[in-house]
Design an enzyme around this catalytic site. Structure first.
Site, PDB file in Angstrom:
ATOM      1  N   ASN A   1       0.835  -1.207   0.000  1.00  0.00           N
ATOM      2  CA  ASN A   1       0.000   0.000   0.000  1.00  0.00           C
ATOM      3  C   ASN A   1       0.869   1.256   0.000  1.00  0.00           C
ATOM      4  O   ASN A   1       0.593   2.219  -0.727  1.00  0.00           O
ATOM      5  CB  ASN A   1      -0.920   0.008   1.213  1.00  0.00           C
ATOM      6  CG  ASN A   1      -2.056  -0.984   1.094  1.00  0.00           C
ATOM      7  OD1 ASN A   1      -2.448  -1.362  -0.015  1.00  0.00           O
ATOM      8  ND2 ASN A   1      -2.597  -1.421   2.219  1.00  0.00           N
TER       9      ASN A   1
ATOM     10  N   TYR B   1       3.516   5.865  -2.764  1.00  0.00           N
ATOM     11  CA  TYR B   1       4.696   6.657  -3.123  1.00  0.00           C
ATOM     12  C   TYR B   1       4.873   6.733  -4.634  1.00  0.00           C
ATOM     13  O   TYR B   1       5.211   7.793  -5.172  1.00  0.00           O
ATOM     14  CB  TYR B   1       5.945   6.063  -2.471  1.00  0.00           C
ATOM     15  CG  TYR B   1       5.931   6.123  -0.960  1.00  0.00           C
ATOM     16  CD1 TYR B   1       5.432   7.235  -0.291  1.00  0.00           C
ATOM     17  CD2 TYR B   1       6.422   5.060  -0.200  1.00  0.00           C
ATOM     18  CE1 TYR B   1       5.414   7.297   1.093  1.00  0.00           C
ATOM     19  CE2 TYR B   1       6.413   5.114   1.192  1.00  0.00           C
ATOM     20  CZ  TYR B   1       5.904   6.226   1.831  1.00  0.00           C
ATOM     21  OH  TYR B   1       5.889   6.289   3.191  1.00  0.00           O
TER      22      TYR B   1
END
Length: 273
Positions: free
Chosen positions: A227, A232
């Site tokens: 996740n 990112y």
């Protein structure tokens, strides 16, 4: 505020009552000492308590931390260690955090170790010199319960709740010949996740790094935290899979104490031969 005006009225009545008592004693002196009239001492109202549930508009502020935030920083780091299954490595103390993050004199923000705090407020927050980023949440459709709110009241008051933190510090890129910024930790407490707060925090830090001329911002992510990796990458970060972290710590680091002087002695002995 209403409570402040009530407090002022109580003080005013207290002063009038005391003046009337002194005047009456002067006009009708008694043959024995008169015991002073016991009047209740006005008590200041308590500070606004942090709510345990939030709805409607909520204002988020990412701000520079100060020494008053150390207890919350400590607790947040421990929560992060629990989430990452790394509590066996947790050795921080309040004293160490205070001395390393808030030394005297303290360097300018982003010039050394910099701690940032995420506060949530039920009322609008005016930006100050300490504000790094901000965001307004609308929880009208999905009120939020924060069972830990009572344990995380912000030292800034006003019913604010501390919900996260960032620790970062400068590094240097030889390839770019520019300073960069390394984000050691970025963390949001569980009830406040998936609300856009992590994006606001990282965006604010990256924006400040770009504004002061840094060449890049870097951080690490656990390989099982997909996740976080997706998040990112969604922000435009490149995740390097071929690089490994190398670390010396604890006994492995301590065994090198004094090695610099020993090496110099060995070097000098070699020259003498």
């Amino acid at each position: 505020m209403l409570w402040k005006r009530d407090f002022e009225i109580e003080n005013y009545l207290h002063s009038i009552s005391t003046s009337l008592l002194v005047t009456a004693q002067a006009a009708n002196p008694l043959p024995y000492p008169r015991q002073p009239l016991s009047l209740p001492t006005p008590q200041p109202r308590t500070k606004m308590a942090a709510p345990t549930s939030f709805s409607g508009k909520v204002w988020a502020e990412l701000r520079l931390a100060d020494a008053r935030d150390v207890p919350h920083i400590y607790s947040l780091i421990h929560q992060m260690a629990e989430f990452e299954l790394l509590t066996d490595l947790f050795a921080a103390t309040h004293e160490l955090l205070h001395s390393t993050l808030f030394p005297t004199p303290q360097p300018a923000p982003f010039a050394s170790f910099t701690a940032l705090i995420l506060d949530l407020s039920p009322s609008p927050v005016s930006a100050s010199a300490d504000t790094i980023g901000s965001l307004r949440l609308d929880l009208s459709a999905s009120p939020l319960a924060d069972p830990e709110a009572a344990a995380f009241p912000s030292p800034r008051g006003g019913g604010r709740v501390t919900a996260g933190f960032v620790i970062c510090f400068p590094n240097y890129s030889t390839f770019l010949a520019k300073p960069g910024l390394y984000v050691e930790d970025i963390f949001v407490r569980a009830p406040w996740r998936r609300r856009g707060l992590g994006r606001m925090m990282l965006s604010a830090v990256a924006g400040r790094a770009a504004e002061i001329g840094m060449g890049r911002v870097e951080w690490c992510v656990l390989d099982w935290n997909q996740n976080a990796i997706d998040f990112y990458e969604g922000m435009g970060a490149e995740v390097f899979t071929k690089w490994r972290i190398c670390r010396l710590t604890g006994p492995a680091l301590d065994k090198y104490k004094g090695s610099g002087s020993a090496s110099q002695e060995e070097h000098d002995a070699g020259k003498a031969e």
